[in-house]
Design an enzyme around this catalytic site. Structure first.
Site, PDB file in Angstrom:
ATOM      1  N   TYR A   1      13.724  10.368  -7.787  1.00 44.69           N
ATOM      2  CA  TYR A   1      14.007   9.384  -8.834  1.00 44.69           C
ATOM      3  C   TYR A   1      12.908   9.422  -9.878  1.00 44.69           C
ATOM      4  CZ  TYR A   1      15.447   5.423 -11.463  1.00 44.69           C
ATOM      5  OH  TYR A   1      15.877   4.650 -12.500  1.00 44.69           O
TER       6      TYR A   1
ATOM      7  N   HIS B   1      20.279  -4.887 -14.545  1.00 44.19           N
ATOM      8  CA  HIS B   1      19.895  -3.827 -13.612  1.00 44.19           C
ATOM      9  C   HIS B   1      19.747  -4.353 -12.184  1.00 44.19           C
ATOM     10  CE1 HIS B   1      18.538  -1.639 -17.338  1.00 44.19           C
ATOM     11  NE2 HIS B   1      19.206  -0.713 -16.703  1.00 44.19           N
TER      12      HIS B   1
ATOM     13  N   ARG C   1      18.235   9.700 -21.478  1.00 42.43           N
ATOM     14  CA  ARG C   1      18.032  10.028 -20.082  1.00 42.43           C
ATOM     15  C   ARG C   1      19.391  10.338 -19.490  1.00 42.43           C
ATOM     16  NH1 ARG C   1      19.217   5.720 -16.334  1.00 42.43           N
ATOM     17  NH2 ARG C   1      17.933   6.779 -14.796  1.00 42.43           N
TER      18      ARG C   1
ATOM     19  N   ASN D   1      21.956   9.966 -16.098  1.00 35.31           N
ATOM     20  CA  ASN D   1      22.217   9.271 -14.845  1.00 35.31           C
ATOM     21  C   ASN D   1      23.445   9.953 -14.245  1.00 35.31           C
ATOM     22  OD1 ASN D   1      21.826   7.464 -12.821  1.00 35.31           O
ATOM     23  ND2 ASN D   1      22.793   5.739 -13.885  1.00 35.31           N
TER      24      ASN D   1
ATOM     25  N   GLU E   1      26.147  10.757 -16.893  1.00 33.39           N
ATOM     26  CA  GLU E   1      26.061   9.952 -18.109  1.00 33.39           C
ATOM     27  C   GLU E   1      24.869  10.434 -18.925  1.00 33.39           C
ATOM     28  OE1 GLU E   1      27.740   5.779 -16.186  1.00 33.39           O
ATOM     29  OE2 GLU E   1      25.608   5.967 -16.680  1.00 33.39           O
TER      30      GLU E   1
ATOM     31  N   TYR F   1      24.708   2.845  -2.780  1.00 37.15           N
ATOM     32  CA  TYR F   1      24.826   2.261  -4.116  1.00 37.15           C
ATOM     33  C   TYR F   1      25.780   3.063  -5.003  1.00 37.15           C
ATOM     34  CZ  TYR F   1      23.539   1.213  -8.936  1.00 37.15           C
ATOM     35  OH  TYR F   1      23.572   0.914 -10.273  1.00 37.15           O
ATOM     36  N   LYS F   2      25.695   4.376  -4.908  1.00 36.49           N
ATOM     37  CA  LYS F   2      26.557   5.221  -5.736  1.00 36.49           C
ATOM     38  C   LYS F   2      27.961   5.350  -5.154  1.00 36.49           C
ATOM     39  CE  LYS F   2      22.717   7.986  -7.613  1.00 36.49           C
ATOM     40  NZ  LYS F   2      22.848   7.862  -9.073  1.00 36.49           N
TER      41      LYS F   2
END
Lengths: 347, 198, 320
Positions: free
Chosen positions: A38, A194, A224, A226, A266, A317-318
């Protein structure tokens, strides 16, 4: 250069969305190394990068027409996917200006903007739109400026007001999101929207990111990447529609993983807006099936290795828990253990 | 989707006087009258103008407010909706320098904070303390119905009938927690029902 | 972030507005429109001084309605380190300068239910932009401008002409006459206070507001202070491998820039935090003049804001 659009593709029902070989090579693959790590990974959003997806500040590709139609379908079903609090009107106009200027400069075959003071003439040849309007007068557009231009863009847009040394998500057009809700998050502060992200709060990631963004400067956007994974080339994976797409996660088999499991990336960009001092957050979503990805052997090898090293909190989470092992097994057959080159660009 | 340690949910503190304020409005609901009484008795509570409004909660009723009515400084309002209307009108006439204190259930605090925000009060002008029910208002993401007084991790949505899992994600604008279908991926596969917000 | 690319501009007009303040109208050299901006924004003007490049921040006074020019006003400072004197004495119509793109560290709060703006002297410049924006909105506002005398109040009179009901001018006779206490006492809930002016005025207004119970979140101020002068000191820049001396009248940031090292900045006034630099080694004392670092961070001595702060030291090594 004229883009060969594929106007009939679908992102629902029969899912006819596919990437051409050229679209595969321009995919913004997110992993620079063979393990998951990360990082805040914010860099200047300048023209040029590992693939052609980075050539312009707002990327238009072969899916443009189909994606705008998908967006219209989502909005017709749920108008609350586009909302702006009343104090965001200046930011809406800033957004419209930034997008029209960039599209008409970067894709003159498809878009043009003629300005005579505040009398503007916008042409979108790809969608067959022509509009005369007065900049700053919302009554001269068929809808509010954010919705007007958002309907002609690939990717989601949110607008953040800056006050109280914080950023507030006070407007947005969000139809192709990875499981978050504009209706629910509208008006939230940076740390609040967030809130659901695991691990990063404890590492101070959001404190640092907020401090950085509060000083974001005009004309110096940043970006960035994601990522997550989506079953079928489905753009609208919103919480609102979870009952529709949630069941897809249980349908993955070794036979269909290659065609149905998609890497969803993304390309997120952040711009300081001039008149409103707000921040535009662009979330441009790219989908690629494992089969398409495997035509670039470096990418399928690397995705295999990254998925194996993903922390359990992020798997949860994903939303990968139900199909990660099947996807890893599919990718394992295409990972000969060969070393991969540094960086994200295709070999 | 599952519940997790989410950072958007409101964190309430303990009501203590803010000596920098010049006018103090204190509101309480049901069991919130205890923190209100405690703060009023605090020798550090300034002698500035103050308004104290307290309403009974449906569970304990007016009897729960006996101690507060006895002390004579609080105005007892018949119910929470009347209290919120009074608060709205009161804030409309206030000047800068006002501090707002609220004690009561999660839902009551959510409603008070929302009204305060509409009057331009920011975080450093109000203090909240949770007292009584932890029951949540839950916003159904699918049909947008708001389910009141949810005490368990799961709730049958009053709008669309889906079984919702209550997430910790909280919206101050909606004054509600997020609810999403619990068994969307596998029909009937819901987590065990638990009374987590009594 | 490295400093933004600057925009070459030409001075179109110079207008003396008070005995001490000159207003400059700037246009892009290439004739294109200037970047749009929000009320309260400033640009840093880069001046080719005789001995060295000078960089001073100045607020933009107009609105984005006309982007053919920007207007700034410069007060001649009695203790000028070169910038304001250069603007007053060496700049005339046709002079060429450069500016950074606008940055707003003094914006209006968009959810304020009322705006109260207090300014003194040349501190009126950002307020000029605020008022020109507020007259087009529906949120009530109130402005109080302090000036020494009527001939020092030209800009305030211009504002009063734009918003006669909202703007009050307070002339010193002989001392300040603005009754800050009574102005602040009667403001409705949800009012935001903005102050720009001399350091003493800002401190007085903020202290009065706090005493009247105003919370921090409703207080906004902008102070353009020249970096304080001090004793010269030596600094080693570890990343660029340079050793520099900071002269008495130059700031540490200016000395770093003069050595050809790119350093980030936004406000050049110790407020925004953008130029924060890590201190790798120190034998001596840091002289913090910023309002950005907390007291604890200042005491720790491991970082410095080079736009205003200095050092009294034998050794100072910076991560720059």
């Amino acid at each position: 250069m004229t883009i060969a659009f594929k106007p009939d593709e679908t992102y629902r029902d029969d899912f006819t969305f596919r990437n051409s070989p050229a679209a595969i090579r321009r995919f913004p693959f997110p992993f620079g190394e063979d393990v998951y790590r990360y990082a805040v990974n914010i860099e200047p959003h300048v023209r040029g990068g590992p693939t052609a997806a980075y050539d312009n500040l707002f990327d238009i590709d072969e899916h443009y027409i189909a994606e705008c139609r998908e967006r219209a379908l989502v909005l017709a079903h749920d108008p609350k996917r586009c909302q702006a609090l009343p104090h965001m009107m200046a930011a809406q106009w800033d957004t419209l200006e930034l997008l029209m200027e960039n599209l008409s400069t970067d894709y003159p075959e498809h878009f043009s903007l003629v300005r005579d003071g505040n009398a503007w003439h916008w042409t979108n040849r790809a969608l067959g739109i022509e509009q005369h309007f007065v900049f700053g007068d919302a009554g001269t557009l068929p809808c509010e400026p954010l919705e007007y231009i958002g309907r002609q863009m690939q990717g989601d847009l949110t607008l953040q007001d800056q006050r109280e040394d914080n950023l507030f998500m006070d407007a947005g057009m969000v139809t192709c999101q990875a499981d978050w809700s504009l209706e629910f998050d509208l008006g939230m502060k940076f740390h609040e929207w967030h809130g659901p992200v695991p691990l990063a709060h404890e590492q101070g990631v959001f404190d640092r990111a907020l401090k950085f963004l509060l000083n974001l400067q005009l004309g110096r956007p940043v970006r960035r990447l994601n990522w997550t994974m989506t079953i079928n080339p489905r753009m609208d994976t919103s919480p609102e529609q979870y009952p529709q797409w949630g069941p897809d996660r249980t349908t993955i088999t070794p036979e269909n993983a290659g065609s149905r499991v998609h890497l969803r990336v993304e390309l997120q960009s952040l711009f300081r807006l001039p008149r409103s001092n707000a921040i535009l957050f662009g979330i441009r979503c790219y989908l690629i099936s494992l089969e398409e990805l495997a035509t670039i052997p470096k990418w399928s090898r690397r995705l295999h290795r990254v998925l194996q090293t993903l922390p359990p909190e992020l798997v949860e989470y994903k939303g990968l828990s139900r199909f990660r092992d099947t996807a890893i097994a599919w990718l394992a057959q295409r990972d000969d253990g060969a070393p991969t080159s540094v960086g994200t660009a295709p070999d | 989707m599952s519940t997790s340690t989410i950072k958007s949910r409101p964190v309430h503190g303990t009501l203590v006087p803010d000596p920098t304020g010049r006018h103090h409005i204190v509101v309480g609901e049901g069991p919130g009258s205890a923190p209100v009484l405690r703060m009023l008795a605090d020798p550090g509570f300034p002698e500035h103008p103050r308004h104290v409004l307290v309403a009974p909660d449906p569970a304990s009723g007016p009897a729960g407010l006996a101690a507060l009515s006895a002390c004579g400084v609080a105005e007892i309002v018949p119910d929470v909706p009347s209290l919120l209307r009074r608060l709205d009108a009161l804030l409309g006439g206030c000047r800068m320098g006002t501090r707002l204190y609220a004690a009561g259930s999660e839902s009551f605090l959510g409603a008070v904070v929302k009204i305060a925000a509409e009057h331009g009060l920011l975080d450093d002008e109000r203090r909240t303390e949770h007292a009584g029910s932890a029951a949540r208002r839950v916003h159904c993401t699918h049909c947008r119905h708001v389910n009141e007084h949810v005490t368990a991790n799961l709730v049958a949505c009053g709008g669309c009938g889906r079984t919702l899992l209550v997430r910790d994600h909280y919206s101050r604008r909606l004054a509600a927690f997020m609810g999403v279908q619990a068994d969307a991926e596998q029909p009937g596969a819901t987590p065990a029902l638990q009374e987590v917000f009594p | 972030m490295t400093p933004a690319a600057t925009i070459p501009v030409v001075v179109r007009e110079v207008r003396p507005v008070t005995p001490l303040i000159r207003q400059f109208t700037l246009a892009r050299e290439d004739g294109l429109p200037l970047p749009a901006f929000s009320a309260g924004a400033h640009v840093v003007v880069v001046m080719p001084g005789p001995a060295r490049t000078l960089r001073n921040p100045y607020s933009l006074m107009g609105t984005s309605a006309d982007l053919s020019t920007y207007d700034i006003a410069v007060r001649l400072s009695e203790t000028s380190r070169g910038g304001s004197r250069f603007m007053h004495e060496a700049v005339a119509p046709g002079s060429k300068l450069a500016i950074t793109p606008p940055v707003n560290l003094f914006p209006l709060d968009k959810l304020a239910r009322r705006h109260l703006l207090l300014c003194g002297g040349v501190g009126i410049t950002p307020v000029s932009a605020h008022v020109r924006e507020l007259v087009h909105g529906c949120v009530p506002f109130e402005v109080h401008c302090g000036a020494r005398s009527i001939e020092h109040a030209t800009l305030a009179l211009e504002l009063q002409a734009i918003a006669p009901d909202a703007v009050t001018i307070h002339l010193d006779m002989p001392g300040p006459t603005m009754d800050v206490g009574s102005i602040l006492a009667e403001q409705p809930l949800g009012t935001h206070l903005y102050v720009c002016g001399p350091g003493g005025m800002i401190e007085n207004v903020i202290a009065t507001a706090r005493a009247a119970g105003w919370p921090q979140s409703h207080l906004h101020w902008e102070r353009f202070t020249a970096p304080p002068a001090g004793k010269p000191f030596e600094v080693t820049l570890s990343r660029s491998g340079k050793r520099i001396t900071v002269p008495p009248e130059m700031s540490l940031l200016e000395a770093i820039e003069a050595a050809g090292v790119d350093a980030p900045f936004l406000c050049r006034g110790g407020a925004c935090g953008q130029c924060e630099t890590t201190v790798l080694a120190l034998d001596g004392t840091l002289l913090h003049h910023d309002v950005y670092l907390s007291a604890d961070q200042k005491a720790a001595g491991d970082r410095i804001m080079p736009c205003v702060s200095r050092a009294d030291c034998r050794t100072l090594v910076l991560d720059r």
